[in-house]
Design an enzyme around this catalytic site. Structure first.
Site, PDB file in Angstrom:
ATOM      1  CB  ILE A 112      -1.027   0.003   1.203  1.00  0.00           C
ATOM      2  CG1 ILE A 112      -0.194  -0.030   2.454  1.00  0.00           C
ATOM      3  CG2 ILE A 112      -1.937  -1.341   1.072  1.00  0.00           C
ATOM      4  CD1 ILE A 112      -1.089   0.270   3.782  1.00  0.00           C
ATOM      5  CB  CYS A 113       0.603   4.411  -1.965  1.00  0.00           C
ATOM      6  SG  CYS A 113       1.285   6.211  -2.203  1.00  0.00           S
TER       7      CYS A 113
END
Length: 174
Positions: A118-119
């Site tokens: 995930i960013c």
């Protein structure tokens, strides 16, 4: 913490901070850090359960505590969406935050890197760096994964990128 909603502030202040600055290569100091990580995770989990906000299960996948796996879930439109969760502790931990992975969502959103990571770069990584070594795994889940799920899961559901397990099962049966 200015600009944060009161619930986030309250939650964050109740997660125990860590004091040992040690990574996986630091021997006995890493063992001490792991003890602090477990205490923090236990406190966070108990707090979530007491507020009826239980949303993850996680445990070390190896005795060294460098690989973590589990499940996380998000409720959207009264349906529970559950995902596998995993991450490795970086060698440079705690200076470097773990990269949280949700492998089954890989390629389904732009706010994710290859492998389902995930960013967290823009908002979370500067916060982690500012609070090193006091932040740990529980803080990464609280300030990284939880807001990511809240922002992304509704969009993924509404766009049809992910389906609820009951919908997927009924469509495959017909």
């Amino acid at each position: 913490m200015e600009g944060w909603d009161p619930n986030t502030k309250t939650t964050l202040t109740q997660i125990p901070l860590l004091s040992t600055k040690a990574g996986p290569r630091d021997g006995a100091a890493w063992t001490q850090r792991l003890k602090e990580e477990y205490k923090s995770l236990i406190a966070y989990t108990q707090m979530n359960k007491s507020k009826d906000n239980d949303w993850f299960r996680i445990s070390a996948a190896n005795p060294e505590g460098t690989r973590w796996t589990g499940k996380c879930w998000y409720v959207h439109n009264l349906l529970k969406y559950e995902f596998d969760l995993q991450f490795d502790i970086p060698v440079t931990y705690p200076s470097t935050a773990p990269e949280i992975e949700l492998p089954e969502l890989d390629g389904k959103t732009h706010k994710m890197y290859r492998g389902g990571k995930i960013c967290l770069t823009v908002h979370f990584k500067p916060l982690w760096a500012k609070n090193c070594p006091r932040f740990g795994i529980a803080h990464a889940l609280c300030l990284g994964l939880a807001p990511w799920l809240a922002a992304e899961v509704p969009i993924l559901v509404d766009s049809g990128m992910i389906k609820h397990k009951d919908d997927a099962a009924s469509s495959s049966e017909s």
